[in-house]
Design a protein around this motif. Structure first.
Motif, PDB file in Angstrom:
ATOM      1  N   THR A  28       0.848  -1.206   0.000  1.00 50.81           N
ATOM      2  CA  THR A  28       0.000   0.000   0.000  1.00 50.81           C
ATOM      3  C   THR A  28       0.874   1.243   0.000  1.00 50.81           C
ATOM      4  O   THR A  28       2.017   1.216   0.439  1.00 50.81           O
ATOM      5  CB  THR A  28      -0.974  -0.008   1.204  1.00 50.81           C
ATOM      6  OG1 THR A  28      -1.940   1.042   1.043  1.00 50.81           O
ATOM      7  CG2 THR A  28      -0.244   0.200   2.518  1.00 50.81           C
ATOM      8  N   ALA A  29       0.293   2.327  -0.525  1.00 48.03           N
ATOM      9  CA  ALA A  29       1.079   3.537  -0.769  1.00 48.03           C
ATOM     10  C   ALA A  29       1.599   4.167   0.518  1.00 48.03           C
ATOM     11  O   ALA A  29       2.738   4.602   0.582  1.00 48.03           O
ATOM     12  CB  ALA A  29       0.234   4.557  -1.536  1.00 48.03           C
ATOM     13  N   ALA A  30       0.767   4.208   1.547  1.00 45.49           N
ATOM     14  CA  ALA A  30       1.156   4.808   2.822  1.00 45.49           C
ATOM     15  C   ALA A  30       1.901   6.126   2.665  1.00 45.49           C
ATOM     16  O   ALA A  30       3.041   6.260   3.121  1.00 45.49           O
ATOM     17  CB  ALA A  30       1.996   3.815   3.637  1.00 45.49           C
ATOM     18  N   ARG A  60      -3.142   7.365  11.167  1.00 48.99           N
ATOM     19  CA  ARG A  60      -2.383   6.349  10.431  1.00 48.99           C
ATOM     20  C   ARG A  60      -3.096   4.997  10.444  1.00 48.99           C
ATOM     21  O   ARG A  60      -3.062   4.247   9.461  1.00 48.99           O
ATOM     22  CB  ARG A  60      -0.964   6.227  11.028  1.00 48.99           C
ATOM     23  CG  ARG A  60      -0.068   5.241  10.318  1.00 48.99           C
ATOM     24  CD  ARG A  60       0.069   5.502   8.817  1.00 48.99           C
ATOM     25  NE  ARG A  60       0.591   6.807   8.502  1.00 48.99           N
ATOM     26  CZ  ARG A  60       0.711   7.284   7.262  1.00 48.99           C
ATOM     27  NH1 ARG A  60       0.357   6.554   6.212  1.00 48.99           N
ATOM     28  NH2 ARG A  60       1.159   8.504   7.062  1.00 48.99           N
ATOM     29  N   GLU A  82       7.704  -4.658   2.327  1.00 49.78           N
ATOM     30  CA  GLU A  82       6.327  -4.175   2.455  1.00 49.78           C
ATOM     31  C   GLU A  82       5.287  -5.239   2.132  1.00 49.78           C
ATOM     32  O   GLU A  82       5.313  -5.828   1.056  1.00 49.78           O
ATOM     33  CB  GLU A  82       6.101  -2.984   1.509  1.00 49.78           C
ATOM     34  CG  GLU A  82       6.869  -1.750   1.921  1.00 49.78           C
ATOM     35  CD  GLU A  82       6.580  -0.567   1.004  1.00 49.78           C
ATOM     36  OE1 GLU A  82       5.436  -0.425   0.562  1.00 49.78           O
ATOM     37  OE2 GLU A  82       7.520   0.199   0.744  1.00 49.78           O
ATOM     38  N   THR A 113       0.045  -0.138  11.882  1.00 51.46           N
ATOM     39  CA  THR A 113       0.912   0.949  12.350  1.00 51.46           C
ATOM     40  C   THR A 113       2.185   0.933  11.506  1.00 51.46           C
ATOM     41  O   THR A 113       2.472  -0.042  10.821  1.00 51.46           O
ATOM     42  CB  THR A 113       1.342   0.800  13.830  1.00 51.46           C
ATOM     43  OG1 THR A 113       2.366  -0.206  13.908  1.00 51.46           O
ATOM     44  CG2 THR A 113       0.177   0.419  14.723  1.00 51.46           C
ATOM     45  N   MET A 114       2.941   2.016  11.610  1.00 46.75           N
ATOM     46  CA  MET A 114       4.192   2.067  10.849  1.00 46.75           C
ATOM     47  C   MET A 114       5.282   1.232  11.505  1.00 46.75           C
ATOM     48  O   MET A 114       6.366   1.074  10.954  1.00 46.75           O
ATOM     49  CB  MET A 114       4.620   3.513  10.641  1.00 46.75           C
ATOM     50  CG  MET A 114       3.598   4.238   9.780  1.00 46.75           C
ATOM     51  SD  MET A 114       4.202   5.747   9.015  1.00 46.75           S
ATOM     52  CE  MET A 114       4.530   5.161   7.361  1.00 46.75           C
ATOM     53  N   ASN A 115       4.991   0.671  12.679  1.00 48.30           N
ATOM     54  CA  ASN A 115       5.883  -0.340  13.253  1.00 48.30           C
ATOM     55  C   ASN A 115       5.691  -1.684  12.572  1.00 48.30           C
ATOM     56  O   ASN A 115       6.536  -2.570  12.682  1.00 48.30           O
ATOM     57  CB  ASN A 115       5.593  -0.529  14.745  1.00 48.30           C
ATOM     58  CG  ASN A 115       6.324   0.489  15.585  1.00 48.30           C
ATOM     59  OD1 ASN A 115       7.453   0.843  15.281  1.00 48.30           O
ATOM     60  ND2 ASN A 115       5.681   0.959  16.643  1.00 48.30           N
ATOM     61  N   TYR A 122       3.727  -2.056   9.258  1.00 51.97           N
ATOM     62  CA  TYR A 122       3.842  -1.911   7.812  1.00 51.97           C
ATOM     63  C   TYR A 122       5.176  -1.206   7.560  1.00 51.97           C
ATOM     64  O   TYR A 122       5.314  -0.006   7.796  1.00 51.97           O
ATOM     65  CB  TYR A 122       2.677  -1.123   7.197  1.00 51.97           C
ATOM     66  CG  TYR A 122       2.766  -1.183   5.681  1.00 51.97           C
ATOM     67  CD1 TYR A 122       2.336  -2.315   5.012  1.00 51.97           C
ATOM     68  CD2 TYR A 122       3.349  -0.160   4.957  1.00 51.97           C
ATOM     69  CE1 TYR A 122       2.485  -2.416   3.631  1.00 51.97           C
ATOM     70  CE2 TYR A 122       3.503  -0.256   3.588  1.00 51.97           C
ATOM     71  CZ  TYR A 122       3.063  -1.387   2.929  1.00 51.97           C
ATOM     72  OH  TYR A 122       3.220  -1.494   1.561  1.00 51.97           O
ATOM     73  N   VAL A 147       7.971   0.498   5.787  1.00 53.03           N
ATOM     74  CA  VAL A 147       8.472   1.189   4.603  1.00 53.03           C
ATOM     75  C   VAL A 147       9.961   1.456   4.815  1.00 53.03           C
ATOM     76  O   VAL A 147      10.415   1.568   5.951  1.00 53.03           O
ATOM     77  CB  VAL A 147       7.696   2.508   4.332  1.00 53.03           C
ATOM     78  CG1 VAL A 147       6.207   2.235   4.243  1.00 53.03           C
ATOM     79  CG2 VAL A 147       7.989   3.549   5.381  1.00 53.03           C
ATOM     80  N   PRO A 148      10.734   1.520   3.732  1.00 53.32           N
ATOM     81  CA  PRO A 148      12.181   1.679   3.893  1.00 53.32           C
ATOM     82  C   PRO A 148      12.540   2.992   4.598  1.00 53.32           C
ATOM     83  O   PRO A 148      11.944   4.036   4.321  1.00 53.32           O
ATOM     84  CB  PRO A 148      12.693   1.683   2.455  1.00 53.32           C
ATOM     85  CG  PRO A 148      11.651   0.979   1.669  1.00 53.32           C
ATOM     86  CD  PRO A 148      10.354   1.341   2.324  1.00 53.32           C
ATOM     87  N   THR A 149      13.511   2.918   5.488  1.00 54.09           N
ATOM     88  CA  THR A 149      14.053   4.116   6.121  1.00 54.09           C
ATOM     89  C   THR A 149      15.404   4.425   5.477  1.00 54.09           C
ATOM     90  O   THR A 149      15.855   3.711   4.588  1.00 54.09           O
ATOM     91  CB  THR A 149      14.263   3.912   7.640  1.00 54.09           C
ATOM     92  OG1 THR A 149      15.395   3.047   7.826  1.00 54.09           O
ATOM     93  CG2 THR A 149      13.032   3.299   8.294  1.00 54.09           C
TER      94      THR A 149
END
Lengths: 171, 802
Positions: B191-193, B279, B705, B719-721, B723, B725-727
């Motif tokens: 998902t785009a997030a 979120r 992802e 949550t972003m924990n 899902y 996404v690259p940091t």
């Protein structure tokens, strides 16, 4: 809501002092954005992961979505609005513009404040040190490289300039 | 690092973005920043069940909370709200707030408007709901069975759409083939997030029936008239304001649900209402989860390694609703045979409904999946026939002299030089060094892999892709225009007005540079504005990598209109022939002379000196232009030919070098090289930003992802924990080179480049990891290649080889 449920606090934000009456549960982010109209600070996740809402409290970066406004009572807060002086961009902002270290701009205030804190403590960071400092901020647009280049460029600009370079107002 | 010489003054110049100062200082106004007098804040109660009937809802306690203005159930909301707009022909009905039944965990059940978000969320806690849980349909293969519980009772089956497209003699080509490569491949639900979740502020004015909307939607002019229907308003009474948008990547094309919720609450309360997803709302219920496919994929190949035919059969898990129909599958038919001369192809599609949040659009829009599947088959061919991947690609590339090239589905590729792009990549890749490194490392028990992908990146969609999957006459949308207005003021200053919003791209920079080119003025002096829908001209908005192409064409068209008038004024004043006029350096000249007028001279006459104008001329100096899609044709009725619908075709070659730690499953990038050809480049640094950001997202879906659901249908990644996404720790330095093959069909030869990074990185990274694990015999058929999966594959492979 009873009156005794509210607390009067005093926040110094970007050099100006504000008296606010808030519920104890009010987030610092909401106090800044809604009560003080400082909407430069953005909320990306509201659970402390993305770093978009990063501001400085007494010079240290905090997630304003994880801190209550009452906890900042009596402290100095610096937001992205405190970086530029008048019409003049801060060297960090200038470097982000020059390297295009942003696209949609939503996470950018958080990156700027985190990078500002880094350069305060380490005026000439290596790429690894920059990556480490920014590792708690998520950007979905840029792939980070141009952000890293911007911080490198800003550090050189700050190091190369005299003490008259504005260092922001809050810290 | 552009390879061709640039004959333009401002097109292609690496200027700083016009958008950035407002974004850098916190002054840009996003939807969440909007504050209106009397504005209320909304919050939504979401279903804890994936599939359940709503027996009873008691909102009485919630309504009593001080500061609460409205509490709406889905049933109550139907008074002010009809179902959400959908692009599908199938009768799949979605309400912004669920009516009687929920179909995924996270679906909205009750919405509250209160004086603060805090109070609204307090009130939600007091809502009592009696549920009748139903068996959830989560596994897509289970959902297809005839006796599976139905997500929508009005449909005959959860298989909501099924069709096999056949182009050319697929059976014959397969019969003629020496080898058939077969793979079952699994692409994960991503998902785009975007960093800014979706949201809207709606302000309804009961006496006039007008509604003003500040929202995150990118397609203002589509959504305006669509959502008006849902909100039971006259379309021309709804005005959308163009807002700065904090990223979309396809997820904010419509965002009709947040607008419907804010709009319904505004109608009910008489106050402006803001509803911003948090979120968790976004990850659970944004309606923008993406392709979730199982492919049975086959490539028919001769013994020389020539690709004859492609046969794909997809099962795609669309989730609980079907707003965009199968656009994720139709989109990829624009470039399904890739950069290769594949003569025939078959594309079977089974779209299946399950109890998950529905699919929307995510950068690549399904063409990302197509590229990955095709390149997996190419890599399989390379391995099984023992032909080097570079040589194999060269044998199958469409050659530069074959353009415009009509591919099997009927779409046309405008231009390209695929061998040239590959050559440029190899020139910078230093593969000899890396192959030696690979050998050296393997002796030390380290696993280095070299990846390569050569893929298409289609741009500039045509609306036929929304409906051509349904047979019959062409009755759907066929217009995807984009407009601008150019005004030159009395003092010669130029203002460009756009009718689509900023969403993280660089529209202000693009139009400034094209205006600079057209009038010979410095782009930084051009004033750029956005207009809402009530003042609007036709504009389909950003999406499908179209804005640079469409804005360039629109600016060129509007500039021509303005120039025509400027020339008439100048010819009249300078007593010269109209044919001898030209504009450069901000002045109108009589060609071949030193006689000229500045834009200010002409502006002053146009606005303030009527007597000096030609007799029949109206005052003022402005031109509007609506630029239609540069090249689109209708599909045939039998759909053996889908028509031209995505002809502005870019291309890229990616070479990542990775090291895989087989004990931890970690993948580390040692190098990442990308060569992109998106025609004429307007602004190099913003294009590079798009490419790098796209590659980061491609690395995301390759390695991390995935929207995951439990067997009961609970979304485990809200949550972003969860899902991931690259940091900055995961995305490497990315080296970019531009190859330039201009489009023959667009202004200045521009092509769209917004999605290419994400469309090409997944197959390249997959190949790199597979190459690293080659000594162990690991074959990769699924993404994301998470550390735990890599360790599992390695362990299984080691168990096989004693």
């Amino acid at each position: 809501m009873q009156d005794e449920d509210f607390v009067t606090i005093r926040l110094t934000v970007n050099g100006g002092t504000h008296r606010l009456v808030v519920e104890p549960r009010r987030l610092l982010a909401d106090a800044l954005r809604e009560d003080l109209g400082l909407t430069g600070t953005n909320l990306g996740c509201e659970h402390g992961v993305c770093g978009s809402c990063t501001v400085l409290v007494d010079g240290q970066s905090v997630r304003s979505c994880l801190m209550f406004a009452v906890q900042a009572n009596g402290h100095e807060v610096m937001t992205v609005e405190g970086l530029a002086r008048g019409g003049e961009l801060h060297p960090l902002q200038q470097a982000f513009w020059e390297k295009q270290g942003l696209q949609c701009g939503f996470c950018t205030p958080g990156f700027l404040m985190t990078a500002y804190e880094l350069l305060q403590h380490n005026p000439n960071p290596s790429e690894e040190e920059i990556r480490s400092a920014l590792s708690g901020n998520i950007c979905r647009c840029t792939g980070y490289q141009q952000i890293i280049e911007a911080v490198q460029s800003a550090s050189q600009a700050v190091a190369g300039a005299s003490a008259t370079v504005p260092s922001g107002t809050g810290a | 690092m552009t390879t061709t010489t640039n004959s333009h003054t401002w097109i292609g110049k690496d200027i700083k973005r016009r958008e950035d100062p407002d974004l850098l200082t916190g002054r840009a106004e996003y939807t969440g920043d909007v504050k209106l007098p009397g504005m209320l804040h909304a919050a939504v109660l979401r279903s804890p069940y994936a599939h359940a009937r709503i027996v009873r809802i008691d909102t009485s306690a919630a309504k009593k909370v001080p500061g609460v203005h409205a509490v709406l159930t889905g049933r109550e909301a139907t008074v002010v709200l009809d179902p959400l707009p959908a692009f599908c022909a199938e009768p799949v009905v979605e309400h912004a707030i669920a009516v009687d039944k929920v179909r995924y965990a996270g679906e909205a059940v009750v919405a509250v408007a209160a004086e603060s978000r805090y109070i609204a969320e307090d009130a939600l806690e007091l809502v009592q709901i009696e549920w009748e849980p139903l068996p959830p349909v989560i596994d897509v293969l289970e959902a297809m069975k005839p006796d599976a519980p139905k997500v929508h009772e009005n449909l005959p089956s959860n298989v909501v759409y099924e069709h096999v497209f056949i182009f050319g003699d697929v059976d014959g080509d397969f019969a003629r083939a020496d080898h058939i490569m077969k793979r079952r491949l699994r692409w994960p639900r991503a998902t785009a997030a975007p960093m800014e979740p979706a949201g809207a502020v709606c302000k309804y004015d009961p006496p006039s029936g007008r509604m003003e909307v500040w929202s995150t939607t990118n397609m203002l002019n589509y959504v305006g008239w669509l959502i008006a229907g849902s909100l039971k308003l006259a379309p021309h009474m709804v005005n959308f304001y163009p807002m700065y948008t904090g990223g979309s990547f396809g997820s904010k094309h419509v965002t009709s649900k947040v607008i419907a919720i804010a709009g319904a609450l505004s109608k009910v309360t008489g106050h402006p209402v803001k509803f911003m997803e948090d979120r968790i709302d976004n990850l659970a219920a944004n309606d923008a989860q993406a392709a979730d496919r199982i492919y049975d994929a086959e490539l028919a190949v001769t013994k020389e390694g020539k690709f004859l035919s492609l046969r794909l059969h997809a099962i795609d898990d669309y989730g609980a609703y079907f707003v965009f129909a199968i656009t994720g599958n139709t989109n990829m038919m624009s470039q399904i045979s890739g950069p290769y001369t594949i003569g025939s192809l078959e594309n079977g599609i089974k779209a299946v409904l399950t109890n998950k949040n529905q699919q929307g659009v995510f950068r690549g829009a399904g063409s990302d999946v197509g590229n990955w599947v095709l390149e997996r088959l190419v890599d399989a061919t390379s391995d099984e026939l023992g032909i080097d991947g570079i040589e194999l690609r060269r044998r199958n590339f469409i050659q530069p002299n074959q353009f415009p090239y009509k591919m099997p589905t009927g779409n046309v590729y405008d231009s390209g030089n695929y061998p040239g792009v590959l050559d440029m990549a190899l020139q910078h890749a230093n593969l000899d060094y890396w192959r030696q490194e690979q050998v050296r490392a393997r002796k030390l028990g380290r696993y280095i892999g070299i990846g390569l992908a050569t893929c298409q990146q289609r741009s500039t969609y045509s609306a036929t892709e929304f409906w051509f999957h349904n047979p019959g006459p062409a009755t759907g949308l066929t217009t995807t225009a984009e407009s601008v207005r150019i005004g030159i003021g009395p003092t010669g200053g130029i203002t460009v007005t756009m009718f689509s919003p900023f969403w993280g791209n660089s529209p202000e920079t693009v139009v400034s540079q094209v205006v600079g080119e057209e009038f010979g003025v410095d782009p930084t002096t051009v004033s750029v504005a956005y207009e809402g829908t009530s003042q609007g001209l036709p504009s389909a908005g950003p999406g499908g990598s179209r804005m640079t192409v469409m804005l360039s064409g629109a600016v060129q068209g509007a500039a021509a209109k303005v120039k025509e008038k400027m020339y008439k004024i100048a010819a009249h004043l300078l007593e010269a022939s109209l044919d001898d006029m030209e504009v450069r350096e901000g002045r109108v000249w009589v060609k071949g002379t030193d006689r000229s007028l500045s834009l200010t001279d002409i502006g002053m006459k146009a606005y303030w000196n009527k007597f000096d104008l030609p007799a029949d001329m109206e005052s003022g100096l402005e031109g509007s232009f609506t630029y239609d899609h540069p090249y689109t044709t209708a599909p045939s009725e039998d759909r053996k030919d889908l028509g031209v619908f995505y002809p502005i075709m870019g291309h890229a070659a990616h070479i990542p070098i990775v090291e895989v730690d087989i004990k931890t499953g970690q993948v580390k990038f040692l190098k990442y090289l990308a060569v992109h050809d998106v025609g004429t480049v307007v602004n190099p640094r913003s294009l590079q930003g798009q490419i790098r950001g796209g590659i980061a997202q491609g690395i995301g879906v390759a390695l991390y992802e995935e929207v995951r659901y439990s067997p009961e249908g609970q979304n485990l990644t809200t949550t972003m924990n969860d899902y991931l996404v690259p940091t900055v720790a995961e995305v490497p330095h990315i080296e970019i080179y531009h190859h330039v093959t201009p489009s023959p069909f667009t202004a200045y030869g521009v092509k769209g480049g917004g999605e290419g990074g994400r469309m090409v990185a997944p197959p390249a990274v997959t190949r790199a990891v597979e190459d690293a694990l080659k000594p162990l015999g690991v074959k990769i058929d699924e993404l994301p290649m998470t550390p735990e999966k890599i360790v599992k594959w390695v362990t299984q492979a080691q168990a096989k080889t004693p």
